[in-house]
Design an enzyme around this catalytic site. Structure first.
Site, mmCIF file in Angstrom:
data_model
loop_
_atom_site.group_PDB
_atom_site.id
_atom_site.type_symbol
_atom_site.label_atom_id
_atom_site.label_comp_id
_atom_site.label_asym_id
_atom_site.label_seq_id
_atom_site.Cartn_x
_atom_site.Cartn_y
_atom_site.Cartn_z
ATOM 1 N N ARG A 69 1.707 -10.207 -2.373
ATOM 2 C CA ARG A 69 2.925 -10.903 -2.777
ATOM 3 C C ARG A 69 2.975 -12.247 -2.068
ATOM 4 O O ARG A 69 2.512 -12.382 -0.939
ATOM 5 C CB ARG A 69 4.162 -10.088 -2.389
ATOM 6 C CG ARG A 69 4.438 -8.910 -3.302
ATOM 7 C CD ARG A 69 5.790 -8.282 -2.999
ATOM 8 N NE ARG A 69 5.831 -7.629 -1.721
ATOM 9 C CZ ARG A 69 6.416 -8.105 -0.642
ATOM 10 N NH1 ARG A 69 7.060 -9.257 -0.678
ATOM 11 N NH2 ARG A 69 6.389 -7.445 0.494
ATOM 12 N N TYR A 197 -1.956 -10.384 -9.257
ATOM 13 C CA TYR A 197 -1.794 -9.327 -8.260
ATOM 14 C C TYR A 197 -0.496 -8.536 -8.489
ATOM 15 O O TYR A 197 0.574 -9.136 -8.713
ATOM 16 C CB TYR A 197 -1.800 -9.903 -6.822
ATOM 17 C CG TYR A 197 -1.314 -8.875 -5.842
ATOM 18 C CD1 TYR A 197 -2.148 -7.846 -5.418
ATOM 19 C CD2 TYR A 197 0.016 -8.855 -5.428
ATOM 20 C CE1 TYR A 197 -1.682 -6.846 -4.593
ATOM 21 C CE2 TYR A 197 0.493 -7.857 -4.599
ATOM 22 C CZ TYR A 197 -0.356 -6.857 -4.182
ATOM 23 O OH TYR A 197 0.113 -5.853 -3.382
ATOM 24 N N SER A 248 7.823 -3.226 5.154
ATOM 25 C CA SER A 248 6.449 -2.881 4.805
ATOM 26 C C SER A 248 5.672 -2.473 6.060
ATOM 27 O O SER A 248 5.978 -2.925 7.157
ATOM 28 C CB SER A 248 5.761 -4.079 4.153
ATOM 29 O OG SER A 248 6.497 -4.478 3.030
ATOM 30 N N CYS A 250 5.592 0.370 7.625
ATOM 31 C CA CYS A 250 6.267 1.274 8.557
ATOM 32 C C CYS A 250 6.217 2.727 8.066
ATOM 33 O O CYS A 250 6.897 3.585 8.603
ATOM 34 C CB CYS A 250 7.715 0.838 8.781
ATOM 35 S SG CYS A 250 7.868 -0.685 9.720
ATOM 36 N N ASP A 277 9.604 3.921 -2.850
ATOM 37 C CA ASP A 277 9.765 2.485 -2.580
ATOM 38 C C ASP A 277 11.152 1.938 -2.945
ATOM 39 O O ASP A 277 11.655 1.090 -2.244
ATOM 40 C CB ASP A 277 8.689 1.705 -3.353
ATOM 41 C CG ASP A 277 8.545 0.267 -2.868
ATOM 42 O OD1 ASP A 277 8.618 0.038 -1.654
ATOM 43 O OD2 ASP A 277 8.353 -0.634 -3.712
ATOM 44 N N ARG A 371 -4.891 -1.453 -3.284
ATOM 45 C CA ARG A 371 -3.836 -0.554 -3.774
ATOM 46 C C ARG A 371 -4.341 0.511 -4.727
ATOM 47 O O ARG A 371 -5.377 0.366 -5.364
ATOM 48 C CB ARG A 371 -2.799 -1.397 -4.540
ATOM 49 C CG ARG A 371 -2.101 -2.464 -3.715
ATOM 50 C CD ARG A 371 -0.967 -1.892 -2.930
ATOM 51 N NE ARG A 371 -0.323 -2.854 -2.061
ATOM 52 C CZ ARG A 371 0.965 -2.805 -1.730
ATOM 53 N NH1 ARG A 371 1.743 -1.843 -2.201
ATOM 54 N NH2 ARG A 371 1.476 -3.697 -0.907
#
Ligand code: OXD
Ligand code: MN
Length: 589
Positions: A69, A197, A248, A250, A277, A371
């Site tokens: 991102r 992406y 993010s 964690c 999420d 991913r």
């Protein structure tokens, strides 16, 4: 597929600008998906993996400059800068539209424009919202088919309504200098250009389900949050639901799919995943807060995912999954990434596409942000309520971050207002383990820093408003956890992973009034005896230390938070200011 005039005239307008050779509607059928997979393989856009070991699985490699991102190129284009607030990039909408129109012009010449009608949330649920994404990328189509509910059934629900989010994506030449991810909240419009992406182009996810949805939620009286949703089942078969927000890296996906420690499993405890999420939260007819996961799949970080760390996530990737930027094992056309196991393939293709000997290769075989896009239904612990159009009732909301010294393992806020303050002061640290220094604090309110679609100060106000509308008897209790506390030697004090269940049990006991707590300057802390440490190799001193607070460290954090809040000026709700003052006074007592 539709006679909806708003939809058709919008597509005409976008097609006139992008000039595709043809337009193809995505109907959601397996036949069309299979044909698109075959086409993508024939052009090299996708690589077919071993169909016996990984049925329906494909591989995709993005451009090297296009692997994450791009927060610095993400804009919230509200009519005024103040509406976007101090932490979002902003540009005048007219100026941005003009700039982007020039980039989109003729961008799809020689290409196909795919029309993807999709629902965020179960099709037809009162929680759900519809989007239509126009894209020139088959990779995007195939990912959207996993991450959202797609096709004719969505257009049937939309009918003649003009209420849908207009999403446009053109891959163009992935020029990072001209890459833009832009939200126009007032127009329910998202324009993305020059990226291929995931987070920048699967426009249902961060762009719609968080940025646009948070704006819609503020206006319509609901909330879009960067939260996992899990159900915890006790031996009596009762399931209680928890929503948790972490920045993010964690461990949100890991917590959502947690496997209980052996002794709890044997007693009959289970964890069910509703989402990993995003949570959309609405007040139900009974005054309780309910959560729905608007997504249909997991777009998870591959490195670090293994049978040990997250058995359920790994199991979810075994069929109908798209892998992006991981490594390929050329011997059997399977996939590999750092942390999968200790056995990198000798005959590998690393993420950038070079053939290497994985055993001796010095670089990373998989990109750290590589991913998997996996259907939620593949997950062995997917909740039976995953498709429930009414959502699941939320007992507890949990905030958390990476704090080496500051936050204790867990504490409970005193009430909703204090809980909102706890979320608003959320932060995570970059670690500097080598020198033992405490890392740099990055404030990330409710883990929404990169995702809030309007002024963060107004977002705090919306949280406070929501608290007034929820039946106080039934309101979720709000907690904060920290799995990452370190001792003097920089070692993690808490084992994390499945053992986090022990903390969740205290949280639910608190919600039911079954566990005791100690009042402290920051909120309610557990007594060491109330955290069940059966079978756990942890001494009493460590546990007590995990549940302690250092007032000096906290006062430093208060100063940091004060500085952070100052940027919101008068727009910051007084309640947040009051809570900060109260905390400071408590700590100085
Ligand atoms: C994120 C993600 O970056 O979920 O938060 O991909
Ligand atoms: Mn996320």
């Amino acid at each position: 597929m539709t006679n909806n005039k708003t939809v058709l005239s919008w597509i005409d307008e976008m097609a006139a600008m992008c000039a595709p050779d043809k337009i193809v509607w995505i109907d959601g059928s397996d036949e069309q998906r299979d044909a698109l997979r075959a086409e993508a393989v024939s052009t090299g856009e996708m690589i077919k993996l071993n169909q016996e070991k990984l049925p329906g699985c494909y591989y995709h490699r993005t451009a090297e400059n296009d692997v994450a991102r791009v927060e610095d190129r993400t804009f919230i284009c509200t009519p005024t800068k103040e509406e976007a607030g101090p932490i979002n990039n902003w540009m005048d909408p007219a100026e941005m539209y003009a700039k982007l129109k020039a980039l989109y012009k003729d961008s799809m010449k020689g290409r196909t424009m795919y029309v993807i009608p999709y629902s965020m949330g179960p099709v037809g649920s009162p929680f759900s919202k519809i989007g239509i994404e126009l894209t020139d990328s088959i990779y995007v189509v195939l990912n959207m088919l996993i991450m959202t509910r797609v096709g004719t059934k969505v257009m049937d629900v939309l009918g003649d309504s003009p209420e849908f989010v207009k999403c446009l994506h053109a891959k163009k030449d992935v020029n990072p200098e001209e890459r833009y991810i832009v939200q126009f909240p007032q127009d329910s419009t998202i324009w993305s250009v020059n990226s291929g992406y995931g987070g920048n182009v699967l426009l249902g996810k961060k762009c719609f389900a968080l940025r646009i949805a948070s704006y819609l939620g503020k206006n319509e009286g609901w909330m879009a949050e960067h939260m996992l949703i899990l159900g915890l089942e006790n031996p009596k078969g009762e399931v209680k639901y928890i929503c948790a927000a972490f920045p993010s890296a964690c461990g949100k996906t890991n917590l959502a799919m947690l496997i209980p420690p052996k002794y709890l499993k044997e007693k009959g405890y289970k964890v069910w995943t509703v989402g990993d999420d995003i949570a959309w939260l609405r007040i139900g007819p009974d005054g309780r807060l309910y959560a729905v996961n608007p997504e249909a799949g997991f777009f998870g970080v591959a490195p670090g995912t293994s049978e040990k760390t997250n058995y359920n996530a790994l199991a979810a990737t075994k069929k109908n999954t798209i892998f992006t930027n991981v490594a390929i094992n050329n011997d059997d056309m399977t996939v590999w990434w750092e942390g999968l196991d200790k056995n990198p393939p000798e005959n590998a293709t690393e993420w950038k596409g070079s053939k290497v000997n994985g055993k001796t290769y010095e670089g990373k075989l998989a990109h750290p942000n590589s991913r998997f896009t996996a259907p939620a239904v593949n997950c062995p612990c997917i909740s039976s309520e995953f498709e429930n159009p009414a959502g699941v009732p939320v007992s507890a909301i949990v905030f958390g971050g990476r704090r080496a010294k500051c936050a204790p393992l867990v504490y409970q806020s005193r009430d909703w207002q204090h809980g909102v303050f706890v979320g608003a002061t959320m932060a995570s640290e970059t670690t500097a383990a080598a020198t033992g220094a405490v890392g740099v604090v990055r404030r990330d309110p409710m883990a929404m820093k990169p995702f809030v679609g309007y002024n963060m100060a107004d977002y705090f106000a919306h949280w406070l408003e929501m608290g007034k509308k929820i039946d106080p008897e039934k309101a979720p209790k709000i907690f904060h956890v920290n799995w990452f506390r370190q001792d003097e030697n920089g070692e993690f004090m808490w084992p994390g992973f499945g053992d986090n269940m022990r903390v969740l049990l205290w949280i639910l006991d608190r919600c039911e009034g079954k566990a005791d707590a100690v009042d402290s300057p920051i909120g309610y802390l557990p007594k060491a005896d109330d955290i069940d440490v059966t079978d756990l190799d942890i001494d009493r001193k460590t546990l007590e230390s995990l549940l302690s607070i250092d007032k000096d460290v906290w006062l430093e954090d208060v100063a940091n938070a004060k500085e952070y809040f100052a940027q919101f000026g008068d727009r910051l709700p007084v309640e947040i200011k009051e809570e900060l003052e109260k905390l400071e006074a408590n700590l100085k007592k």
